[in-house]
Design a protein around this motif. Structure first.
Motif, PDB file in Angstrom:
ATOM      1  N   LYS A  62       0.844  -1.207   0.000  1.00  0.00           N
ATOM      2  CA  LYS A  62       0.000   0.000   0.000  1.00  0.00           C
ATOM      3  C   LYS A  62       0.872   1.247   0.000  1.00  0.00           C
ATOM      4  O   LYS A  62       0.601   2.215  -0.716  1.00  0.00           O
ATOM      5  CB  LYS A  62      -0.921   0.019   1.226  1.00  0.00           C
ATOM      6  CG  LYS A  62      -2.070  -0.955   1.167  1.00  0.00           C
ATOM      7  CD  LYS A  62      -2.917  -0.877   2.444  1.00  0.00           C
ATOM      8  CE  LYS A  62      -4.005  -1.921   2.484  1.00  0.00           C
ATOM      9  NZ  LYS A  62      -4.767  -1.877   3.744  1.00  0.00           N
ATOM     10  N   GLN A  63       1.915   1.228   0.835  1.00  0.00           N
ATOM     11  CA  GLN A  63       2.817   2.380   0.903  1.00  0.00           C
ATOM     12  C   GLN A  63       3.519   2.594  -0.433  1.00  0.00           C
ATOM     13  O   GLN A  63       3.702   3.737  -0.863  1.00  0.00           O
ATOM     14  CB  GLN A  63       3.836   2.193   2.025  1.00  0.00           C
ATOM     15  CG  GLN A  63       3.229   2.298   3.414  1.00  0.00           C
ATOM     16  CD  GLN A  63       4.224   1.977   4.517  1.00  0.00           C
ATOM     17  OE1 GLN A  63       5.361   1.581   4.279  1.00  0.00           O
ATOM     18  NE2 GLN A  63       3.796   2.149   5.759  1.00  0.00           N
ATOM     19  N   CYS A  64       3.911   1.508  -1.082  1.00  0.00           N
ATOM     20  CA  CYS A  64       4.565   1.624  -2.390  1.00  0.00           C
ATOM     21  C   CYS A  64       3.615   2.250  -3.413  1.00  0.00           C
ATOM     22  O   CYS A  64       4.029   3.095  -4.211  1.00  0.00           O
ATOM     23  CB  CYS A  64       5.049   0.265  -2.883  1.00  0.00           C
ATOM     24  SG  CYS A  64       6.510  -0.343  -2.010  1.00  0.00           S
ATOM     25  N   VAL A  65       2.362   1.839  -3.381  1.00  0.00           N
ATOM     26  CA  VAL A  65       1.359   2.418  -4.284  1.00  0.00           C
ATOM     27  C   VAL A  65       1.221   3.914  -3.999  1.00  0.00           C
ATOM     28  O   VAL A  65       1.198   4.743  -4.921  1.00  0.00           O
ATOM     29  CB  VAL A  65      -0.001   1.693  -4.143  1.00  0.00           C
ATOM     30  CG1 VAL A  65      -1.112   2.455  -4.836  1.00  0.00           C
ATOM     31  CG2 VAL A  65       0.102   0.274  -4.680  1.00  0.00           C
ATOM     32  N   GLU A  66       1.152   4.270  -2.719  1.00  0.00           N
ATOM     33  CA  GLU A  66       1.031   5.686  -2.333  1.00  0.00           C
ATOM     34  C   GLU A  66       2.257   6.477  -2.784  1.00  0.00           C
ATOM     35  O   GLU A  66       2.138   7.583  -3.305  1.00  0.00           O
ATOM     36  CB  GLU A  66       0.836   5.799  -0.811  1.00  0.00           C
ATOM     37  CG  GLU A  66       0.555   7.203  -0.331  1.00  0.00           C
ATOM     38  CD  GLU A  66      -0.684   7.832  -0.938  1.00  0.00           C
ATOM     39  OE1 GLU A  66      -0.672   9.058  -1.163  1.00  0.00           O
ATOM     40  OE2 GLU A  66      -1.672   7.114  -1.212  1.00  0.00           O
ATOM     41  N   ILE A  67       3.432   5.892  -2.588  1.00  0.00           N
ATOM     42  CA  ILE A  67       4.667   6.557  -3.024  1.00  0.00           C
ATOM     43  C   ILE A  67       4.642   6.740  -4.537  1.00  0.00           C
ATOM     44  O   ILE A  67       5.047   7.796  -5.050  1.00  0.00           O
ATOM     45  CB  ILE A  67       5.913   5.752  -2.568  1.00  0.00           C
ATOM     46  CG1 ILE A  67       6.096   5.902  -1.052  1.00  0.00           C
ATOM     47  CG2 ILE A  67       7.166   6.216  -3.299  1.00  0.00           C
ATOM     48  CD1 ILE A  67       7.123   4.963  -0.459  1.00  0.00           C
ATOM     49  N   GLY A  68       4.154   5.739  -5.251  1.00  0.00           N
ATOM     50  CA  GLY A  68       4.041   5.843  -6.714  1.00  0.00           C
ATOM     51  C   GLY A  68       3.124   6.991  -7.113  1.00  0.00           C
ATOM     52  O   GLY A  68       3.441   7.757  -8.026  1.00  0.00           O
TER      53      GLY A  68
END
Length: 133
Positions: A62-68
């Protein structure tokens, strides 16, 4: 000792040996049961750890998606800034050209007009002085 007594003794001896063997086997079984229980506990603990790791991986995903998403937004902002910078450079270029035109074309006219105006003031002043004298 008669054969019957020998057989009885032999049977008693065999019974004792069988009982000892059963006792040993019971101990071994108890140890194996304890080991299996310990392995079961370890498996439960490993399962809990795997579940926790799975949750962490989901959260990290989820954090990776948000960072993206944030990175995409930053890229858009960067593009807008680059566009703004190009526009500003264009305006600076236009202003520099205007300034050059002012310097090359209008400034001499303004200076000449000011000089002529100054000469007129001087001649008016001289005429006034001549009339007064």
């Amino acid at each position: 000792m008669t054969t019957e007594e020998q057989v009885r003794q032999q049977l008693k001896k065999m019974q004792r040996e069988i009982q000892e063997m059963q006792h040993d086997m019971n101990k071994q079984c108890e140890q194996m049961i304890k080991q299996c229980e310990a392995i079961g506990k370890q498996q439960k603990e490993i399962s809990k750890q795997c579940e926790a790791i799975g949750k962490q991986q989901k959260e990290m995903s989820k954090q990776c998606v948000e960072i993206g998403k944030q990175q995409e937004e930053m890229n858009k902002q960067h593009e807008e800034l680059m566009s703004d910078q190009a526009t500003i450079k264009s305006y600076i270029s236009i202003l520099a050209e205007d300034q050059r035109m002012m310097r090359d074309h209008y400034w001499p006219m303004i200076r000449n007009t000011a000089l002529e105006s100054h000469k007129e003031e001087e001649s008016t002043h001289e005429i006034t002085e001549n009339h007064e004298s």
